[in-house]
Design an enzyme around this catalytic site. Structure first.
Site, PDB file in Angstrom:
ATOM      1  N   ASP A 263      -6.025   2.576  -4.046  1.00  0.00           N
ATOM      2  CA  ASP A 263      -4.856   3.378  -3.681  1.00  0.00           C
ATOM      3  C   ASP A 263      -5.235   4.824  -3.369  1.00  0.00           C
ATOM      4  O   ASP A 263      -6.279   5.325  -3.809  1.00  0.00           O
ATOM      5  CB  ASP A 263      -3.857   3.421  -4.841  1.00  0.00           C
ATOM      6  CG  ASP A 263      -3.009   2.163  -4.945  1.00  0.00           C
ATOM      7  OD1 ASP A 263      -3.265   1.197  -4.194  1.00  0.00           O
ATOM      8  OD2 ASP A 263      -2.093   2.139  -5.784  1.00  0.00           O
TER       9      ASP A 263
ATOM     10  N   HIS B  48      -8.757   3.450  -7.550  1.00  0.00           N
ATOM     11  CA  HIS B  48      -8.417   4.543  -6.628  1.00  0.00           C
ATOM     12  C   HIS B  48      -9.681   5.049  -5.940  1.00  0.00           C
ATOM     13  O   HIS B  48     -10.696   5.287  -6.604  1.00  0.00           O
ATOM     14  CB  HIS B  48      -7.745   5.685  -7.387  1.00  0.00           C
ATOM     15  CG  HIS B  48      -6.421   5.316  -7.981  1.00  0.00           C
ATOM     16  ND1 HIS B  48      -6.315   4.587  -9.156  1.00  0.00           N
ATOM     17  CD2 HIS B  48      -5.143   5.541  -7.566  1.00  0.00           C
ATOM     18  CE1 HIS B  48      -5.034   4.388  -9.438  1.00  0.00           C
ATOM     19  NE2 HIS B  48      -4.302   4.947  -8.490  1.00  0.00           N
TER      20      HIS B  48
END
Length: 239
Positions: A43, A189
């Protein structure tokens, strides 16, 4: 009464943020797929500094992943998005910006998710399949926006808690292992844009160990596109 109804419509789907509730009632939102596979997702990118480091690490591991990108960041680095796709990875929609969802703004949600999806399609050369709301909080407005854009909403089955200042590679690997099982979708991430500064290093350094743990269990690590996520388009469980 109307205000109460709007609030319930808006906030009600956020119950899917709770892992136990999501796993039991909405297996598609939980990212449950082929029991012989694990979907690896990232993400908050793309980031011109950090995302290329993840691409190199994934190439060394012979793994392809799904990157949930923010439209405003992709707009600043479209060539990087094209590189992600050229290396065999998948782009998905994380929204236009990483804002908090608590105030109902259904028209803005529709516009911004559609705008992000259109940009991803332009960069990738194909329509995206997936949507993950910022913070993993699915509101009524964002669920409707994803449906309108033709996207399937997927959260995750396991995460590394790699966004905190206290994250370490060993801790990230251990946290992923806690939720790891066949059919899981893993969240990490590739950017610290919305995380503690420098936290991306823990995710990057944990990556070889995470992949090794999956392979030790006989699980194939790859993109959501091949994962066989189950059930309905927006994660509503079928009976």
């Amino acid at each position: 009464m109307a205000a109460a109804g709007l609030a319930a419509w808006h906030v009600g789907p956020a119950a899917a943020w709770l892992p136990g509730v999501r796993r039991a009632l909405w297996p598609a939102l939980d990212g449950q797929g082929d029991p012989g596979r694990v979907a690896l997702t990232f993400d908050d990118g793309p980031d011109p500094v950090t995302t290329p480091l993840f691409l190199r690490a994934l190439d060394r591991l012979s793994v392809r992943a799904t990157f949930f990108v923010l439209g405003e960041r992709l707009a600043r680095a479209p060539e990087l998005g094209r590189s992600v796709v050229a290396e065999g990875h998948e782009l998905a929609v994380h929204g236009w910006r990483h804002d908090r969802p608590w105030t109902p703004r259904p028209l803005r949600d529709v516009r911004e998710v559609a705008r992000a999806a259109e940009l991803v399609a332009d960069v990738a050369g194909r329509r995206p399949l997936w949507y993950r709301p910022p913070y993993g909080v699915l509101t009524g407005g964002r669920r409707a926006a994803a449906r309108a854009a033709g996207l399937r909403t997927v959260l995750w089955s396991a995460w590394g808690r790699d966004w905190t200042a206290s994250a370490t590679p060993r801790g990230v690997r251990a946290e992923v292992a806690r939720g790891l099982r066949g059919g899981a979708t893993v969240l990490l991430h590739d950017s610290d844009a919305m995380c503690a500064p420098g936290s991306w290093r823990s995710a990057l350094d944990a990556l070889p160990g995470v992949v090794a743990d999956c392979r030790a269990r006989g699980l194939v690590v790859g993109r959501l596109a091949e994962h066989g996520v189950r059930d309905g388009r927006d994660g509503a469980a079928r009976r």
